[in-house]
Design a protein around this motif. Structure first.
Motif, short mmCIF file in Angstrom:
data_model
loop_
_atom_site.label_atom_id
_atom_site.label_comp_id
_atom_site.label_asym_id
_atom_site.label_seq_id
_atom_site.Cartn_x
_atom_site.Cartn_y
_atom_site.Cartn_z
N THR A 56 0.83 -1.19 0.00
CA THR A 56 0.00 0.00 0.00
C THR A 56 0.86 1.25 0.00
OG1 THR A 56 -1.97 0.98 1.04
CG2 THR A 56 -0.22 0.22 2.52
N ALA A 57 0.22 2.40 0.03
CA ALA A 57 0.92 3.68 0.06
C ALA A 57 1.08 4.16 1.49
CB ALA A 57 0.15 4.72 -0.76
N ASP A 58 1.99 5.09 1.67
CA ASP A 58 2.25 5.63 3.00
C ASP A 58 0.98 6.19 3.64
OD1 ASP A 58 4.19 6.70 5.12
OD2 ASP A 58 3.21 8.54 4.44
N ALA A 59 0.16 6.86 2.85
CA ALA A 59 -1.04 7.50 3.39
C ALA A 59 -2.04 6.51 3.94
CB ALA A 59 -1.70 8.36 2.30
N PHE A 60 -1.95 5.24 3.51
CA PHE A 60 -2.96 4.26 3.92
C PHE A 60 -2.44 3.24 4.92
CE2 PHE A 60 -3.99 4.96 -0.78
CZ PHE A 60 -4.73 6.10 -0.50
N ARG A 61 -1.22 3.41 5.42
CA ARG A 61 -0.62 2.37 6.26
C ARG A 61 -1.42 2.14 7.54
NH1 ARG A 61 2.00 7.13 7.14
NH2 ARG A 61 3.05 7.55 9.13
N PHE A 62 -1.91 3.19 8.15
CA PHE A 62 -2.69 3.03 9.37
C PHE A 62 -4.14 2.63 9.06
CE2 PHE A 62 0.71 5.93 10.81
CZ PHE A 62 1.23 5.16 11.83
N VAL A 63 -4.63 3.00 7.89
CA VAL A 63 -5.98 2.61 7.51
C VAL A 63 -6.06 1.09 7.37
CG1 VAL A 63 -7.80 2.81 5.76
CG2 VAL A 63 -6.40 4.80 6.34
N LEU A 79 3.90 -3.58 3.34
CA LEU A 79 4.99 -3.04 2.53
C LEU A 79 4.54 -1.71 1.96
CD1 LEU A 79 5.95 -6.31 0.58
CD2 LEU A 79 6.71 -5.56 2.85
N ILE A 80 5.29 -0.66 2.23
CA ILE A 80 4.89 0.69 1.83
C ILE A 80 5.65 1.10 0.58
CG2 ILE A 80 4.78 3.11 2.51
CD1 ILE A 80 4.59 2.19 5.39
N GLU A 81 4.91 1.31 -0.50
CA GLU A 81 5.48 1.86 -1.73
C GLU A 81 5.61 3.38 -1.59
OE1 GLU A 81 3.99 -0.30 -5.59
OE2 GLU A 81 2.28 0.24 -4.35
N ILE A 214 12.56 -4.22 -14.16
CA ILE A 214 11.68 -4.04 -13.01
C ILE A 214 12.19 -4.86 -11.83
CG2 ILE A 214 9.36 -4.49 -12.11
CD1 ILE A 214 8.25 -3.82 -14.86
N HIS A 215 12.57 -6.12 -12.10
CA HIS A 215 13.06 -6.97 -11.02
C HIS A 215 14.28 -6.36 -10.34
CE1 HIS A 215 15.86 -9.94 -9.35
NE2 HIS A 215 14.76 -10.48 -8.84
N ASP A 216 15.26 -5.99 -11.13
CA ASP A 216 16.54 -5.54 -10.55
C ASP A 216 16.36 -4.25 -9.75
OD1 ASP A 216 17.59 -7.72 -11.83
OD2 ASP A 216 18.62 -6.59 -13.39
N ALA A 217 15.61 -3.29 -10.30
CA ALA A 217 15.42 -2.02 -9.59
C ALA A 217 14.57 -2.21 -8.34
CB ALA A 217 14.78 -1.00 -10.53
N ALA A 218 13.51 -3.02 -8.46
CA ALA A 218 12.64 -3.25 -7.30
C ALA A 218 13.37 -4.04 -6.23
CB ALA A 218 11.37 -3.97 -7.74
N ALA A 219 14.17 -5.02 -6.64
CA ALA A 219 14.93 -5.81 -5.66
C ALA A 219 15.91 -4.93 -4.89
CB ALA A 219 15.66 -6.95 -6.36
N ALA A 220 16.53 -3.99 -5.59
CA ALA A 220 17.47 -3.09 -4.91
C ALA A 220 16.73 -2.21 -3.91
CB ALA A 220 18.20 -2.23 -5.94
N ALA A 221 15.57 -1.71 -4.30
CA ALA A 221 14.78 -0.88 -3.39
C ALA A 221 14.28 -1.69 -2.20
CB ALA A 221 13.60 -0.26 -4.14
N PHE A 222 13.92 -2.96 -2.46
CA PHE A 222 13.45 -3.83 -1.38
C PHE A 222 14.59 -4.17 -0.41
CE2 PHE A 222 12.70 -8.18 0.24
CZ PHE A 222 11.54 -7.95 0.96
N GLU A 223 15.77 -4.43 -0.93
CA GLU A 223 16.92 -4.75 -0.08
C GLU A 223 17.28 -3.57 0.83
OE1 GLU A 223 18.78 -7.49 0.47
OE2 GLU A 223 17.26 -8.57 -0.69
N ALA A 224 17.02 -2.36 0.35
CA ALA A 224 17.36 -1.16 1.13
C ALA A 224 16.19 -0.69 2.00
CB ALA A 224 17.79 -0.04 0.19
N PHE A 231 5.75 -1.40 10.05
CA PHE A 231 5.71 -1.34 8.60
C PHE A 231 7.10 -1.52 8.00
CE2 PHE A 231 2.64 1.78 10.37
CZ PHE A 231 1.47 1.07 10.10
N THR A 232 7.12 -1.89 6.71
CA THR A 232 8.37 -1.98 5.96
C THR A 232 8.34 -0.92 4.87
OG1 THR A 232 8.60 -4.36 6.38
CG2 THR A 232 9.84 -3.43 4.52
N ARG A 233 9.22 0.05 4.96
CA ARG A 233 9.27 1.14 3.98
C ARG A 233 10.29 0.80 2.89
NH1 ARG A 233 6.86 5.89 4.85
NH2 ARG A 233 6.00 6.32 6.92
N ILE A 234 9.81 0.69 1.65
CA ILE A 234 10.71 0.48 0.53
C ILE A 234 11.51 1.77 0.30
CG2 ILE A 234 10.84 -0.23 -1.89
CD1 ILE A 234 9.62 -2.30 0.06
N ASP A 235 12.79 1.62 -0.03
CA ASP A 235 13.66 2.78 -0.18
C ASP A 235 13.14 3.73 -1.26
OD1 ASP A 235 16.56 3.89 0.46
OD2 ASP A 235 16.28 4.01 -1.71
#
Length: 470
Positions: A56-63, A79-81, A214-224, A231-235
């Motif tokens: 979800t998005a940051d604005a909806f994490r508590f919702v 997981l927060i995009e 998409i995989h490589d960029a998303a994986a890097a953001a997920f690793e960071a 919550f888990t904030r994606i970089d």
């Protein structure tokens, strides 16, 4: 064990004005008191299902955590995009999250805004796809069509293989009316529900093969990614580098190991007000009415008042959608209800707050709504959940008066802390460090009167916040 992944973003345009960017349709009570998000979480729960992973998005994490709590559930992960980038990036970070725990675990990717009349029947359809998914197939779910729908993509099914799954011959783009009629008559085509079941490692391999960027960029953001409360904030910086695409275009239409399971039960993605009307109970003339709506000599129309203070009356209407809210009214021909998002675009160009913002603003501690906004003063109604607390804060440009109308408030003003009950009030001078809390077991409601030269929500200096907001 199946890990449901609830994809919970959305721009909130298709069911405007009830659904908006600040509170998309999955959180609203479209068809009753329960939200579509409630229904999605419950549909894929119980024996054989792990706690849901929510993207979800940051604005909806508590919702999402609040709404899961309302139905007695807790998320397995949220997981927060940093920004919505369509379904493909959301899918791969969810797959990576599950694969880190168990590469062979089954992942069920599903939007959180669908309506399914018989949840048990849909779970049975998912069970029919398990055998295929365990062999490395990516299983999608096709809805048995009952009319030539032009608002959905379609799937062409082939011969049976892997238990209840069929070979998926091809994906079909949203068709025109003539093509849709031919697809329906053919008998082997299904509506694309956009739901997928696969092993976590199979999804990761599919992305590496067909959408490596998409995989490589998303994986890097997920690793960071970093933890923030539960919550888990994606970089955010690395997420900017992830290409935007749908999972259909990025992976599924290219992969050879995709199967489909037909679902013959009732399903609706509620993608338009016409779709909502079809789900509502109607009167003898085919009118779907909310509690505060009245139809006089109307036919096949949808009349909804979403505010108890607004009486909506339709006279002599035929095939019309009318939705009234405190700050906006939408009226459209039923056949044009899929084009409501065009109105949202026009309002955005005009700078109208109604394009994206609901009158009621939801926060982790509850919600507030503006009752009156004028030059140098504003009146709000504030609802604070039991046990919740606003941040310790001060303002540079405004002072405030608080009047408790329900429940009990614990109020801090500089060094003084006191309890206020119904009909009691307190004054918050400009610059005073203050906080309101609800120490009770019932909601606390107060009326806030703000006065000052600037009344924007960004006039807040926070000193302490249990929700880790800056």
């Amino acid at each position: 064990m199946i890990y449901p992944v609830l994809l919970c973003g959305g721009s909130g345009t298709r069911l405007w004005p009830l659904s908006r960017k600040s509170y998309p349709k999955q959180f609203a009570g479209i068809l009753g008191e329960q939200s579509l998000f409630h229904g999605s979480a419950l549909r894929f729960s119980g024996e054989g299902y792990a706690a849901p992973v929510v993207v979800t998005a940051d604005a909806f994490r508590f919702v999402v955590t609040e709404q899961l709590g309302e139905i007695g559930m807790a998320p397995g992960a949220v997981l927060i995009e940093p920004q919505g980038r369509n379904t493909a990036p959301a899918a791969i970070i969810a797959a990576l999250h599950v694969a880190a725990q168990d590469p062979s675990a089954l992942v069920l990717l599903t939007p959180a805004d669908h309506a399914v009349e018989d949840p048990a029947a849909f779970r049975a359809a998912v069970a029919e796809g398990v055998a295929a998914a365990e062999t490395g197939q990516i299983v999608t779910f096709g809805i048995q069509p009952d009319h030539p729908e032009t608002g959905y993509g379609w799937l062409e099914a082939g011969a049976a293989h892997h238990g209840g799954a069929l070979e998926l011959t091809r994906f079909i783009e949203k068709p025109d009316a003539e093509t849709a009629a031919k697809l329906l008559a053919d008998g082997k085509n299904l509506w694309n529900a956009g739901i997928f079941l696969a092993r976590a490692d199979a999804l990761v391999v599919a992305f590496k093969t067909h959408a490596p960027a998409i995989h490589d960029a998303a994986a890097a953001a997920f690793e960071a990614a970093r933890s923030d409360l539960s919550f888990t904030r994606i970089d955010e910086a690395l997420w900017q580098l992830v290409p935007e695409d749908s999972i259909d275009y990025a992976v599924m239409e290219k992969a050879a190991n995709v199967s489909v399971v037909p679902f013959k039960g009732h399903w609706n993605d509620l993608g338009s007000w016409e779709a909502v009307w079809k789900e509502m109970a109607t009167d003898e003339a085919g009118n779907g009415l909310s509690e505060n709506a009245t139809a006089l000599d109307c036919e096949n129309s949808l009349l909804r008042s979403e505010d108890e203070g607004i009486a909506l009356v339709g006279i002599g209407l035929k095939n019309v959608v009318a939705v009234a809210m405190k700050d906006a009214v939408m009226v459209a021909d039923m056949s044009d209800s899929q084009n409501v998002k065009k109105a949202v675009s026009v309002l955005k160009e005009q700078g109208a707050s109604q394009a994206e913002q609901l009158p009621r603003d939801y926060r982790p501690w509850g919600w507030y709504e503006t009752l009156i906004l004028s030059d140098r003063f504003q009146v709000k109604r504030i609802h604070v959940h039991p046990g919740a607390s606003l941040s310790l804060q001060s303002h540079v440009h405004r002072s405030e008066h608080w009047i408790v109308v329900a429940g009990t408030a614990r109020v801090t003003v500089d060094d003084e802390v006191k309890l206020l009950t119904e009909n009691q009030s307190v004054y918050i001078p400009l610059g005073a460090i203050h906080r309101m809390e609800n120490p009770g077991k019932v909601p606390m409601v107060l009326i806030e009167v703000q006065t000052g030269a600037y009344l924007g929500e960004d006039d807040i200096i926070r000193y302490e916040d249990i929700y880790a907001r800056s």
